[in-house]
Design an enzyme around this catalytic site. Structure first.
Site, mmCIF file in Angstrom:
data_model
loop_
_atom_site.group_PDB
_atom_site.id
_atom_site.type_symbol
_atom_site.label_atom_id
_atom_site.label_comp_id
_atom_site.label_asym_id
_atom_site.label_seq_id
_atom_site.Cartn_x
_atom_site.Cartn_y
_atom_site.Cartn_z
ATOM 1 N N ASP A 98 2.751 -2.000 -16.034
ATOM 2 C CA ASP A 98 3.097 -3.274 -16.683
ATOM 3 C C ASP A 98 2.873 -4.494 -15.805
ATOM 4 O O ASP A 98 3.548 -5.511 -15.939
ATOM 5 C CB ASP A 98 4.572 -3.211 -17.106
ATOM 6 C CG ASP A 98 5.456 -2.735 -15.959
ATOM 7 O OD1 ASP A 98 5.054 -2.927 -14.800
ATOM 8 O OD2 ASP A 98 6.531 -2.171 -16.226
ATOM 9 N N GLU A 120 1.899 5.468 -19.265
ATOM 10 C CA GLU A 120 3.283 4.961 -19.195
ATOM 11 C C GLU A 120 3.505 3.886 -20.266
ATOM 12 O O GLU A 120 3.998 2.781 -20.009
ATOM 13 C CB GLU A 120 3.619 4.391 -17.810
ATOM 14 C CG GLU A 120 5.099 4.281 -17.514
ATOM 15 C CD GLU A 120 5.386 3.715 -16.130
ATOM 16 O OE1 GLU A 120 5.248 2.502 -15.924
ATOM 17 O OE2 GLU A 120 5.724 4.510 -15.240
ATOM 18 N N GLU A 134 7.385 -8.113 -16.530
ATOM 19 C CA GLU A 134 6.887 -6.778 -16.899
ATOM 20 C C GLU A 134 7.187 -6.390 -18.353
ATOM 21 O O GLU A 134 6.354 -5.754 -19.013
ATOM 22 C CB GLU A 134 7.446 -5.716 -15.943
ATOM 23 C CG GLU A 134 6.916 -5.802 -14.513
ATOM 24 C CD GLU A 134 7.591 -6.863 -13.660
ATOM 25 O OE1 GLU A 134 8.540 -7.531 -14.148
ATOM 26 O OE2 GLU A 134 7.171 -7.050 -12.507
ATOM 27 N N HIS A 209 12.514 -6.090 -5.215
ATOM 28 C CA HIS A 209 11.364 -7.006 -5.300
ATOM 29 C C HIS A 209 11.209 -7.719 -6.641
ATOM 30 O O HIS A 209 10.229 -8.436 -6.858
ATOM 31 C CB HIS A 209 10.055 -6.260 -4.984
ATOM 32 C CG HIS A 209 9.628 -5.312 -6.074
ATOM 33 N ND1 HIS A 209 10.125 -4.040 -6.177
ATOM 34 C CD2 HIS A 209 8.762 -5.468 -7.104
ATOM 35 C CE1 HIS A 209 9.564 -3.438 -7.215
ATOM 36 N NE2 HIS A 209 8.740 -4.287 -7.806
ATOM 37 N N ARG A 211 11.051 -10.262 -9.602
ATOM 38 C CA ARG A 211 10.936 -11.719 -9.648
ATOM 39 C C ARG A 211 12.186 -12.393 -10.196
ATOM 40 O O ARG A 211 12.578 -13.464 -9.730
ATOM 41 C CB ARG A 211 9.750 -12.124 -10.537
ATOM 42 C CG ARG A 211 8.497 -12.279 -9.759
ATOM 43 C CD ARG A 211 7.259 -12.476 -10.568
ATOM 44 N NE ARG A 211 6.158 -12.153 -9.677
ATOM 45 C CZ ARG A 211 5.573 -13.020 -8.878
ATOM 46 N NH1 ARG A 211 5.909 -14.284 -8.886
ATOM 47 N NH2 ARG A 211 4.610 -12.637 -8.061
ATOM 48 N N HIS A 242 9.546 -5.379 0.899
ATOM 49 C CA HIS A 242 8.343 -5.743 0.143
ATOM 50 C C HIS A 242 7.685 -6.955 0.805
ATOM 51 O O HIS A 242 8.373 -7.832 1.336
ATOM 52 C CB HIS A 242 8.774 -6.079 -1.291
ATOM 53 C CG HIS A 242 7.651 -6.147 -2.272
ATOM 54 N ND1 HIS A 242 6.743 -7.181 -2.285
ATOM 55 C CD2 HIS A 242 7.291 -5.326 -3.279
ATOM 56 C CE1 HIS A 242 5.869 -6.982 -3.259
ATOM 57 N NE2 HIS A 242 6.189 -5.850 -3.877
HETATM 58 C C1 UD1 Z 1 3.927 -6.632 -8.507
HETATM 59 C C2 UD1 Z 1 4.165 -6.491 -10.023
HETATM 60 C C3 UD1 Z 1 5.428 -5.672 -10.268
HETATM 61 C C4 UD1 Z 1 5.397 -4.356 -9.507
HETATM 62 C C5 UD1 Z 1 5.138 -4.616 -8.050
HETATM 63 C C6 UD1 Z 1 4.978 -3.309 -7.312
HETATM 64 C C7 UD1 Z 1 3.466 -8.327 -11.469
HETATM 65 C C8 UD1 Z 1 3.848 -9.616 -12.095
HETATM 66 N N1 UD1 Z 1 4.348 -7.801 -10.626
HETATM 67 O O1 UD1 Z 1 4.994 -7.413 -7.992
HETATM 68 O O2 UD1 Z 1 5.522 -5.393 -11.665
HETATM 69 O O3 UD1 Z 1 6.651 -3.737 -9.669
HETATM 70 O O4 UD1 Z 1 3.910 -5.358 -7.899
HETATM 71 O O5 UD1 Z 1 5.234 -3.448 -5.951
HETATM 72 O O6 UD1 Z 1 2.397 -7.826 -11.715
HETATM 73 N N2 UD1 Z 1 1.895 -9.204 -0.895
HETATM 74 C C9 UD1 Z 1 1.185 -9.002 0.277
HETATM 75 N N3 UD1 Z 1 0.516 -7.825 0.422
HETATM 76 C C10 UD1 Z 1 0.520 -6.844 -0.502
HETATM 77 C C11 UD1 Z 1 1.260 -7.051 -1.678
HETATM 78 C C12 UD1 Z 1 1.919 -8.258 -1.874
HETATM 79 O O7 UD1 Z 1 1.162 -9.845 1.149
HETATM 80 O O8 UD1 Z 1 -0.095 -5.803 -0.294
HETATM 81 C C13 UD1 Z 1 2.584 -10.506 -1.104
HETATM 82 C C14 UD1 Z 1 1.578 -11.629 -1.339
HETATM 83 O O9 UD1 Z 1 2.079 -12.814 -0.760
HETATM 84 C C15 UD1 Z 1 1.577 -11.720 -2.857
HETATM 85 C C16 UD1 Z 1 3.037 -11.472 -3.164
HETATM 86 O O10 UD1 Z 1 3.423 -10.441 -2.248
HETATM 87 O O11 UD1 Z 1 1.127 -12.978 -3.329
HETATM 88 C C17 UD1 Z 1 3.354 -11.090 -4.574
HETATM 89 O O12 UD1 Z 1 2.556 -10.009 -5.011
HETATM 90 P P1 UD1 Z 1 2.451 -9.694 -6.606
HETATM 91 O O13 UD1 Z 1 1.581 -8.500 -6.783
HETATM 92 O O14 UD1 Z 1 2.098 -10.921 -7.359
HETATM 93 O O15 UD1 Z 1 3.918 -9.382 -7.021
HETATM 94 P P2 UD1 Z 1 4.870 -8.204 -6.626
HETATM 95 O O16 UD1 Z 1 6.193 -8.831 -6.406
HETATM 96 O O17 UD1 Z 1 4.260 -7.359 -5.608
HETATM 97 N N1 UDP Z 2 7.131 3.393 -2.224
HETATM 98 C C1 UDP Z 2 6.444 3.678 -1.041
HETATM 99 N N2 UDP Z 2 6.786 3.010 0.102
HETATM 100 C C2 UDP Z 2 7.795 2.099 0.141
HETATM 101 C C3 UDP Z 2 8.499 1.820 -1.066
HETATM 102 C C4 UDP Z 2 8.123 2.468 -2.223
HETATM 103 O O1 UDP Z 2 5.539 4.502 -1.041
HETATM 104 O O2 UDP Z 2 8.071 1.541 1.214
HETATM 105 C C5 UDP Z 2 6.724 4.079 -3.450
HETATM 106 C C6 UDP Z 2 7.829 4.791 -4.217
HETATM 107 O O3 UDP Z 2 7.929 6.150 -3.815
HETATM 108 C C7 UDP Z 2 7.407 4.643 -5.672
HETATM 109 C C8 UDP Z 2 6.608 3.347 -5.692
HETATM 110 O O4 UDP Z 2 6.295 3.049 -4.342
HETATM 111 O O5 UDP Z 2 6.519 5.680 -6.054
HETATM 112 C C9 UDP Z 2 7.405 2.233 -6.325
HETATM 113 O O6 UDP Z 2 6.743 1.027 -6.151
HETATM 114 P P1 UDP Z 2 7.436 -0.385 -6.381
HETATM 115 O O7 UDP Z 2 8.909 -0.246 -6.237
HETATM 116 O O8 UDP Z 2 6.725 -1.348 -5.506
HETATM 117 O O9 UDP Z 2 7.026 -0.772 -7.866
HETATM 118 P P2 UDP Z 2 7.669 -0.467 -9.291
HETATM 119 O O10 UDP Z 2 7.801 1.003 -9.435
HETATM 120 O O11 UDP Z 2 8.976 -1.204 -9.373
HETATM 121 O O12 UDP Z 2 6.686 -1.079 -10.222
#
Ligand code: UD1
Ligand code: UDP
Length: 377
Positions: A98, A120, A134, A209, A211, A242
């Site tokens: 999502d 999913e 999401e 994490h 939003r 995160h």
């Molecule tokens: C995103 C998804 C969320 C999911 C999560 C999994 C959306 C709106 N949100 O949230 O549904 O649960 O991923 O973890 O799609 N960043 C880094 N390096 C990375 C990843 C993120 O630096 O490898 C930082 C960057 O500054 C980036 C920010 O995190 O701009 C936000 O990343 P983003 O993918 O937009 O949102 P998440 O909070 O990760």
């Molecule tokens: N996970 C991981 N390392 C971490 C934290 C989470 O490998 O430090 C794995 C966890 O086992 C799960 C997935 O990441 O499978 C969950 O991801 P996240 O919480 O970022 O996203 P969401 O499931 O909320 O979309």
């Protein structure tokens, strides 16, 4: 015979974890040519997952920028994916979950008249604000798709209630359980901090994490965590933070304590090792809610609502909201239980055979099998 070309898309850490079993199962079926596209919504959190699952993306979009908004991600994936589709011409695209990547890729497919399958499908919290964005994303995606792989019977019912045709829906189990079982069969070197989790303390594993919790709600949860470690000297917190700056910056500022260990995101195998050693998990993650029941670790969900209530009904999970007092007492109560009281009941989200059912569903869709696969559960 000409192979059916399937393009699997992923942009974030959990999408890779949950799409990996599907990619592997499709690669094992000679009817399909499998291509993979990394949208790169995540960067540092995505690459180790690709290595863990030995996925080398056929195509990359690399859309991530620091502190990005969902709009920025969606706009870049939408336009980037238009080009990917016209070059690749897949017969079917698969998306998982999502995120902004998923919505934008599905929308690009809709405009490009390419059928999409949603892994999913059908998860619903019933509130567009929780989780945000999401819940809105997944509702839109499901209505753009030709194939809907609902992990549980409840998710399938959600889809039917919204008028989606029964013939498009397959109840498969969640692929996160496939990946978890695969990982549990592997041994890896654990980081020292995870080895240390056998030191006699009671460990709380934390991930946050969402939003909708940025700002005050997150600060309140951090306050509750501090009070817990201040009150109980036998408790330590492991918190893989995160990389989102809206989480990282306040975590560093508000969680300075010798028994709160802030670490970078863990590798998948390390994280599962950490879950197994924990007395309780406090999280707002979706995937962790689905994994923890297999490991018998109680999960406290720091959110107002969940779209994954199945483990709540079996007592393996509790939604504790974001009120600091409520979180404090819920964690305290979870810590009262002795380690021997871990409850190993069947995982209500899957049986580790979801990917095989998804491939059977795809075979049925393309007329390669006559019978619709049997639903899970
Ligand atoms: C995103 C998804 C969320 C999911 C999560 C999994 C959306 C709106 N949100 O949230 O549904 O649960 O991923 O973890 O799609 N960043 C880094 N390096 C990375 C990843 C993120 O630096 O490898 C930082 C960057 O500054 C980036 C920010 O995190 O701009 C936000 O990343 P983003 O993918 O937009 O949102 P998440 O909070 O990760
Ligand atoms: N996970 C991981 N390392 C971490 C934290 C989470 O490998 O430090 C794995 C966890 O086992 C799960 C997935 O990441 O499978 C969950 O991801 P996240 O919480 O970022 O996203 P969401 O499931 O909320 O979309």
């Amino acid at each position: 015979m000409k192979k059916i070309k399937i393009l699997c898309v992923f942009g974030t850490r959990p999408e890779v974890i949950k799409m990996a079993p599907v990619i592997r199962a499709l690669q094992g079926d000679s009817s399909f040519q499998v291509r993979t596209c990394s949208a790169g919504q995540h960067r540092q959190m995505l690459e180790p997952m690709l290595r863990t699952f030995s996925i080398r993306p056929s195509l990359r979009l690399e859309v991530m920028t620091s502190d990005q908004s969902p709009q920025q991600v969606a706009a870049k994936v939408l336009s980037g994916f238009e080009k990917v589709l016209s070059r690749e011409k897949p017969h079917l695209v698969l998306v998982q979950g999502d995120t902004s990547t998923v919505l934008a890729a599905a929308l690009a497919c809709f405009y490009g008249r390419v059928p999409v399958g949603h892994v999913e499908a059908g998860l619903r919290s019933g509130d567009r604000r929780h989780p945000f964005p999401e819940e809105g994303n997944r509702v839109c995606v499901d209505h753009l798709c030709e194939l809907l792989f609902a992990p549980t019977p409840l998710a399938a019912r959600n889809l039917l209630r919204e008028g989606i045709l029964k013939k498009k829906i397959f109840v498969t189990g969640n692929t996160v359980v496939d990946s978890l079982h695969w990982a549990l069969g592997r041994r890896g070197l654990l980081r020292p901090v995870i080895e240390k989790m056998s030191n006699g303390s009671r460990w709380i594993l934390v991930t946050l994490h969402r939003r909708e919790s940025f700002g005050r709600p997150l600060a309140g949860i951090f306050g509750a965590l501090r009070r817990i470690v201040e009150r109980r000297r036998d408790v330590e917190v492991l918190y893989p933070v995160h990389l989102n700056p809206s989480v990282r910056v306040p975590a560093r500022r508000l969680l300075r304590h010798p028994r709160i260990h802030l670490v970078s995101p863990l590798s998948y195998l390390d994280f599962i090792g950490a879950m197994k050693r924990s007395a309780a998990i406090l999280t707002d993650s979706g995937g962790i809610q689905e994994e923890a029941p297999t490991l018998g670790v109680p999960v406290l969900v720091a959110r107002e609502r969940t779209e994954r209530p199945e483990a709540f009904k079996t007592g393996q999970m509790r939604v504790v909201g974001r009120d600091p007092k409520r979180i404090f007492s819920a964690v305290f109560r979870a810590l009262q239980k002795a380690p021997s009281e871990k409850s190993f009941r069947p995982n209500p989200y899957g049986d580790a055979r979801a990917a095989a059912r998804i491939v059977q569903g795809i075979r049925f869709y393309f007329g390669l099998s006559r019978k619709k696969p049997k639903r899970w559960s």
